[in-house]
Scaffold this motif. Structure first.
Motif, PDB file in Angstrom:
ATOM      1  N   LEU A   1     -24.269  12.794  17.134  1.00 10.36           N
ATOM      2  CA  LEU A   1     -25.629  12.605  16.612  1.00 10.36           C
ATOM      3  C   LEU A   1     -26.356  11.467  17.329  1.00 10.36           C
ATOM      4  CD1 LEU A   1     -24.747  13.067  12.850  1.00 10.36           C
ATOM      5  CD2 LEU A   1     -26.517  14.385  14.042  1.00 10.36           C
TER       6      LEU A   1
ATOM      7  N   SER B   1     -28.932  18.278   7.470  1.00 12.70           N
ATOM      8  CA  SER B   1     -27.603  18.887   7.414  1.00 12.70           C
ATOM      9  C   SER B   1     -27.596  20.022   6.398  1.00 12.70           C
ATOM     10  CB  SER B   1     -26.531  17.852   7.026  1.00 12.70           C
ATOM     11  OG  SER B   1     -26.804  17.252   5.779  1.00 12.70           O
TER      12      SER B   1
ATOM     13  N   ARG C   1     -11.291  11.757  14.970  1.00 13.22           N
ATOM     14  CA  ARG C   1     -12.567  11.466  15.605  1.00 13.22           C
ATOM     15  C   ARG C   1     -12.933  12.471  16.709  1.00 13.22           C
ATOM     16  NH1 ARG C   1     -14.644  10.549  12.624  1.00 13.22           N
ATOM     17  NH2 ARG C   1     -16.360   9.418  13.527  1.00 13.22           N
TER      18      ARG C   1
ATOM     19  N   TRP D   1     -28.261  12.212   5.037  1.00 17.22           N
ATOM     20  CA  TRP D   1     -27.025  11.436   5.229  1.00 17.22           C
ATOM     21  C   TRP D   1     -27.375  10.030   5.731  1.00 17.22           C
ATOM     22  CZ3 TRP D   1     -23.618  10.881   9.963  1.00 17.22           C
ATOM     23  CH2 TRP D   1     -22.462  10.155   9.628  1.00 17.22           C
TER      24      TRP D   1
ATOM     25  N   ASN E   1     -25.095  16.790   3.113  1.00 20.04           N
ATOM     26  CA  ASN E   1     -24.576  15.544   2.567  1.00 20.04           C
ATOM     27  C   ASN E   1     -25.823  14.694   2.340  1.00 20.04           C
ATOM     28  OD1 ASN E   1     -23.436  13.102   2.016  1.00 20.04           O
ATOM     29  ND2 ASN E   1     -22.349  12.870   3.953  1.00 20.04           N
TER      30      ASN E   1
ATOM     31  N   SER F   1     -13.795  16.849  11.391  1.00 20.03           N
ATOM     32  CA  SER F   1     -13.425  15.947  10.289  1.00 20.03           C
ATOM     33  C   SER F   1     -13.292  16.644   8.947  1.00 20.03           C
ATOM     34  CB  SER F   1     -14.474  14.842  10.146  1.00 20.03           C
ATOM     35  OG  SER F   1     -14.390  13.941  11.207  1.00 20.03           O
ATOM     36  N   LYS F   2     -14.259  17.484   8.606  1.00 19.74           N
ATOM     37  CA  LYS F   2     -14.314  17.989   7.237  1.00 19.74           C
ATOM     38  C   LYS F   2     -13.533  19.295   7.079  1.00 19.74           C
ATOM     39  CE  LYS F   2     -17.210  14.616   7.007  1.00 19.74           C
ATOM     40  NZ  LYS F   2     -17.228  13.402   6.241  1.00 19.74           N
TER      41      LYS F   2
ATOM     42  N   ILE G   1     -21.619  20.025   9.996  1.00 25.17           N
ATOM     43  CA  ILE G   1     -20.237  19.550   9.882  1.00 25.17           C
ATOM     44  C   ILE G   1     -19.510  20.093   8.651  1.00 25.17           C
ATOM     45  CG2 ILE G   1     -20.882  17.340   8.797  1.00 25.17           C
ATOM     46  CD1 ILE G   1     -18.478  16.536  11.096  1.00 25.17           C
ATOM     47  N   TYR G   2     -20.272  20.476   7.618  1.00 28.95           N
ATOM     48  CA  TYR G   2     -19.626  21.036   6.412  1.00 28.95           C
ATOM     49  C   TYR G   2     -19.570  22.560   6.427  1.00 28.95           C
ATOM     50  CZ  TYR G   2     -19.862  16.287   4.748  1.00 28.95           C
ATOM     51  OH  TYR G   2     -19.691  14.925   4.632  1.00 28.95           O
TER      52      TYR G   2
ATOM     53  N   ASP H   1     -27.159  19.624  11.668  1.00 21.52           N
ATOM     54  CA  ASP H   1     -25.831  19.053  11.436  1.00 21.52           C
ATOM     55  C   ASP H   1     -25.050  20.014  10.526  1.00 21.52           C
ATOM     56  OD1 ASP H   1     -23.642  17.556  10.589  1.00 21.52           O
ATOM     57  OD2 ASP H   1     -24.784  15.712  10.278  1.00 21.52           O
TER      58      ASP H   1
ATOM     59  N   TYR I   1     -19.931  17.036  -2.456  1.00 21.69           N
ATOM     60  CA  TYR I   1     -20.678  16.000  -3.157  1.00 21.69           C
ATOM     61  C   TYR I   1     -21.529  16.633  -4.240  1.00 21.69           C
ATOM     62  CZ  TYR I   1     -19.801  13.907   1.416  1.00 21.69           C
ATOM     63  OH  TYR I   1     -19.201  13.466   2.567  1.00 21.69           O
TER      64      TYR I   1
ATOM     65  N   TYR J   1     -28.304   8.733   9.432  1.00 25.64           N
ATOM     66  CA  TYR J   1     -29.459   9.229  10.197  1.00 25.64           C
ATOM     67  C   TYR J   1     -30.515   8.139  10.358  1.00 25.64           C
ATOM     68  CZ  TYR J   1     -27.849  14.065   9.172  1.00 25.64           C
ATOM     69  OH  TYR J   1     -27.133  15.226   9.058  1.00 25.64           O
TER      70      TYR J   1
ATOM     71  N   GLY K   1     -16.211  12.047  17.292  1.00 22.09           N
ATOM     72  CA  GLY K   1     -16.769  12.298  15.959  1.00 22.09           C
ATOM     73  C   GLY K   1     -18.191  12.819  16.057  1.00 22.09           C
ATOM     74  N   ALA K   2     -18.585  13.558  15.028  1.00 26.19           N
ATOM     75  CA  ALA K   2     -19.966  14.066  14.975  1.00 26.19           C
ATOM     76  C   ALA K   2     -20.951  12.906  14.919  1.00 26.19           C
ATOM     77  CB  ALA K   2     -20.143  14.972  13.773  1.00 26.19           C
ATOM     78  N   LYS K   3     -20.482  11.772  14.431  1.00 27.31           N
ATOM     79  CA  LYS K   3     -21.328  10.576  14.405  1.00 27.31           C
ATOM     80  C   LYS K   3     -21.783  10.241  15.822  1.00 27.31           C
ATOM     81  CE  LYS K   3     -20.749   7.318  10.689  1.00 27.31           C
ATOM     82  NZ  LYS K   3     -19.868   6.428   9.965  1.00 27.31           N
TER      83      LYS K   3
HETATM   84  N1  PMP Z   1     -22.740  14.321   9.499  1.00 29.91           N
HETATM   85  C1  PMP Z   1     -22.571  14.310   8.183  1.00 29.91           C
HETATM   86  C2  PMP Z   1     -23.591  14.987   7.322  1.00 29.91           C
HETATM   87  C3  PMP Z   1     -21.444  13.689   7.617  1.00 29.91           C
HETATM   88  O1  PMP Z   1     -21.291  13.669   6.304  1.00 29.91           O
HETATM   89  C4  PMP Z   1     -20.508  13.075   8.462  1.00 29.91           C
HETATM   90  C5  PMP Z   1     -19.307  12.422   7.835  1.00 29.91           C
HETATM   91  N2  PMP Z   1     -19.053  11.145   8.159  1.00 29.91           N
HETATM   92  C6  PMP Z   1     -20.759  13.096   9.847  1.00 29.91           C
HETATM   93  C7  PMP Z   1     -21.868  13.723  10.325  1.00 29.91           C
HETATM   94  C8  PMP Z   1     -19.855  12.432  10.835  1.00 29.91           C
HETATM   95  O2  PMP Z   1     -18.624  13.021  10.899  1.00 29.91           O
HETATM   96  P1  PMP Z   1     -17.499  12.557  11.920  1.00 29.91           P
HETATM   97  O3  PMP Z   1     -16.345  12.140  11.077  1.00 29.91           O
HETATM   98  O4  PMP Z   1     -17.195  13.758  12.751  1.00 29.91           O
HETATM   99  O5  PMP Z   1     -18.063  11.450  12.737  1.00 29.91           O
END
Ligand code: PMP
Ligand code: GLU
Length: 397
Positions: free
Chosen positions: A104, A171, A245, A125, A175, A236-237, A206-207, A204, A323, A128, A99-101
């Motif tokens: 990060l 980001s 993940r 977000w 978000n 994910s998005k 991801i969107y 970031d 959002y 962070y 996951g991007a989580k």
């Molecule tokens: N960055 C942002 C701005 C997000 O909104 C999210 C969503 N959870 C993530 C990272 C993490 O995404 P992931 O599901 O890939 O961990």
């Protein structure tokens, strides 16, 4: 005494996941809650991606994977970054994570020393803040208002930089605001950061695929700044793959190596089957991704137009993500049956209690005058949710 570490004590629970859990619990109790809290596409992962996962299992991709991810996947990511973002990366500069989580937190742990400052424009977000805190860094916020479409300017950035600044983290699409930086705006940001060669930009993206106007722009495309940028992205998005993940970074080699080292001690390489699915996603047809984006755009228009009709709610017009981040401060100080709304937390709780709609308070995103509404749900639910919100708010005086 048996007790958790200071580290955990200091950490706040993820507000997005907390609200999502609360709505699940209320639903389990039989309450008809509409959940607009969590940011997650309501679509199922496209078929060709699921087929690739099944095939991966049949073919025996069930073993440990290389720590930074399968080479084939990293090559495909490099091709995508070239195709979509006009940036050249080698597979060695790419690290795939759970996951991007995780991407990060890897980067933050890789570069932030205790006491280092990380500039994080608000609204940001939720995670962070917890991540910077875990690395014992200090988050330095730039305040941005709805009237500037929640976008920080180069001048605001310059003012936030100090000799202790280690990184800038934001980001785009954002978000929680849905704001999207243009190429010109990103170049102005890049020009400021280029004056401080030790500062790293953590971008970031991801969107990326949920962008409504024009095309998504990456800050790493500017050659003069590329060696200071970490591009974070994931599956994910854009591909509706939240549960799989898979995320990644593309970064200067020294940062990629550091992330690799951290990941090698904590999680090892990402799940084999999910990586094979991600490879199919990135190499595959983007038509389902574009169709999902089109649905998000329709829902954005619907929700923004409906919210405009609700007195006292000042709404932004998001250009990406899913959002909307309206200012609801005109309700602060108003009461119903002895219950007074003092801030965004109270507002979100009032709406949950009296409208059975779950939202997230803007406080967790660094703006306590706003609330975040995730519109990644059906038009029918969105209509009903705004109707209930308006009805509950009308009771306040
Ligand atoms: N960055 C942002 C701005 C997000 O909104 C999210 C969503 N959870 C993530 C990272 C993490 O995404 P992931 O599901 O890939 O961990
Ligand atoms: N990014 C989503 C959100 O902000 C998912 C939840 C999370 O990972 O915090 O709601």
């Amino acid at each position: 005494m048996q007790q958790v570490s200071e580290r955990v004590n200091l950490m706040v629970e993820s507000a997005t996941l907390k609200m999502a859990q609360l709505s699940r619990e209320l639903k389990a109790e039989g309450k008809d809650v509409i959940d607009l809290s969590i940011g997650e596409p309501d679509f199922v992962t496209p078929r060709h991606i699921m087929d690739a996962a099944a095939k991966a299992m049949d073919e025996g991709f069930t073993h440990y994977t290389p720590v930074p991810g399968y080479l084939e996947l990293r090559k495909a990511i490099a091709d995508k970054l070239k195709r979509d973002n006009h940036i050249d990366y080698t597979p060695e500069e790419i690290v795939v994570s759970t996951g991007a989580k995780q991407s990060l937190i890897n980067v933050i742990m890789a570069i932030v020393n205790p006491g280092d400052e990380v500039v994080v424009p608000a609204p940001y977000w939720v995670s962070y803040e917890a991540m910077v805190q875990l690395a014992e860094g200090k988050m330095v916020n730039i305040f941005t208002d709805i009237d500037q479409d929640y976008k920080f300017t180069a001048a605001q950035l310059e003012a936030a930089i100090s000799p202790k600044t280690k990184a800038l983290l934001y980001s785009s699409p954002c978000n929680p605001s849905g704001s999207v930086f243009t190429k010109e705006e990103l170049e102005a940001i890049a020009r400021v950061i280029a004056k401080y060669p030790d500062i790293i930009i953590i971008s970031d993206e991801i969107y990326e695929y949920i962008t409504f106007e024009g095309k998504h722009e990456s800050i790493a495309q500017f050659d003069f700044i590329k060696n200071q940028v970490v591009t974070v992205n994931g599956f994910s998005k854009g591909y509706a793959m939240t549960g799989w993940r898979v995320g990644y970074i593309a970064a200067p080699l020294w940062i990629a190596k550091a992330c690799n080292k951290i990941q090698g001690q904590f999680t090892s390489g990402t799940n084999s089957i999910a990586q094979k699915a991600a490879e199919a996603a990135i190499k595959g047809d983007l038509a389902p991704t574009h169709a999902m984006r089109d649905s998000f755009l329709k829902r954005r228009d619907l929700v923004v137009n409906l919210l405009k009709e609700v007195p006292g709610i000042k709404t932004n017009l998001p250009k990406g993500a899913f959002y909307v981040f309206p200012n609801v401060s005109s309700y602060f100080g108003k009461s119903y049956q002895g219950e007074t709304i003092q801030d965004a937390d109270d507002f979100a709780m009032y709406i949950l209690k009296h409208a059975n709609v779950s939202l997230v308070s803007g406080a967790a995103f660094g703006n306590d005058k706003c609330i975040r509404i995730s519109y990644a749900t059906s038009e029918e639910k969105l209509r009903e949710a705004v109707r209930r919100i308006a009805e509950a708010l009308a009771k306040l005086s």
